[in-house]
Design an enzyme around this catalytic site. Structure first.
Site, PDB file in Angstrom:
ATOM      1  N   SER A 127       0.213  -1.133   0.126  1.00  0.00           N
ATOM      2  CA  SER A 127      -0.167   0.264   0.039  1.00  0.00           C
ATOM      3  C   SER A 127       0.482   1.277  -0.062  1.00  0.00           C
ATOM      4  O   SER A 127       0.719   2.659  -0.335  1.00  0.00           O
ATOM      5  CB  SER A 127      -1.129   0.200   1.096  1.00  0.00           C
ATOM      6  OG  SER A 127       0.422   0.212   2.633  1.00  0.00           O
ATOM      7  N   LYS A 163       1.102   3.936   6.950  1.00  0.00           N
ATOM      8  CA  LYS A 163       0.264   5.433   5.789  1.00  0.00           C
ATOM      9  C   LYS A 163       1.076   6.721   5.972  1.00  0.00           C
ATOM     10  O   LYS A 163       1.618   6.803   6.873  1.00  0.00           O
ATOM     11  CB  LYS A 163      -1.106   5.084   6.293  1.00  0.00           C
ATOM     12  CG  LYS A 163      -2.268   3.764   6.101  1.00  0.00           C
ATOM     13  CD  LYS A 163      -2.178   3.087   4.249  1.00  0.00           C
ATOM     14  CE  LYS A 163      -2.940   2.157   4.845  1.00  0.00           C
ATOM     15  NZ  LYS A 163      -2.027   1.205   4.657  1.00  0.00           N
TER      16      LYS A 163
END
Length: 191
Positions: free
Chosen positions: A110, A147
């Site tokens: 990701s 993230k």
């Protein structure tokens, strides 16, 4: 017969634990306890890491210094490198705050467009105040993730660096904790 209190010979024998030394208690937020327990359990039972758990948690007293050439390597046209050599301490370069840092291995893709790949190792500093744009390690409802932190109009958004993944907007109903800010990525080429 009295109960409780000190009893001679009771309890754990002095210096009898895995490390052969006195232990200390650490306080962590209650919400992080299940995630930390699960992480430590996985670490202890992993065939890859379980054998080396003592090495992982034992502070290493040596530092690794490798030759470091002062001339920069051209990523464009070739340049002539000089012969000047110094030494670079990788511990100091990658982990300037060892008391507030930890490392974690990445699973998934990701964050691939940020240069963070599956199986990379991240150096994370818990003492850095997370700011908009920082890449962070966070726990969201008990799951750990890496993230980019986006702070926009009083909203907290965890932004992936891969268009195949959607941003995650943190709501009040979510259990959200930031564990630290990613400061370095150890990435092997050719894996």
């Amino acid at each position: 017969m009295s109960r409780g209190g000190f009893r001679a010979g009771a309890g754990r024998k002095k210096n009898s634990g895995l490390f052969g030394e006195k232990t200390v208690a650490r306080r962590i937020p209650q919400s992080l306890a299940p995630a930390l327990d699960q992480y430590l359990s996985n670490l202890a039972t992993s065939t890859k890491l379980g054998e080396n758990i003592k090495f992982i948690f034992t502070p290493q007293e040596h530092s690794l210094q490798l030759p470091f050439f002062s001339s920069k390597v051209a990523a464009g046209l070739p340049d002539i490198a000089d012969e000047h050599q110094d030494y670079l301490n990788l511990n100091e370069h990658l982990i300037p705050s060892p008391d507030s840092s930890f490392m974690v291995r990445v699973t998934g893709d990701s964050m691939i467009e940020a240069g963070i790949h599956n199986e990379d190792i991240l150096v994370v500093n818990r003492d850095i105040n997370p700011k908009d744009g920082h890449i962070i390690i966070a726990a969201v409802n008990g799951e750990i993730t890496v993230k980019q932190l986006i702070l926009k109009n009083d909203h907290v958004i965890l932004m992936p660096a891969n268009p195949q993944y959607s941003p995650l907007t943190i709501t009040q109903s979510m259990d959200f904790r930031i564990w630290g800010v990613v400061t370095s990525v150890v990435h092997h080429l050719g894996k």
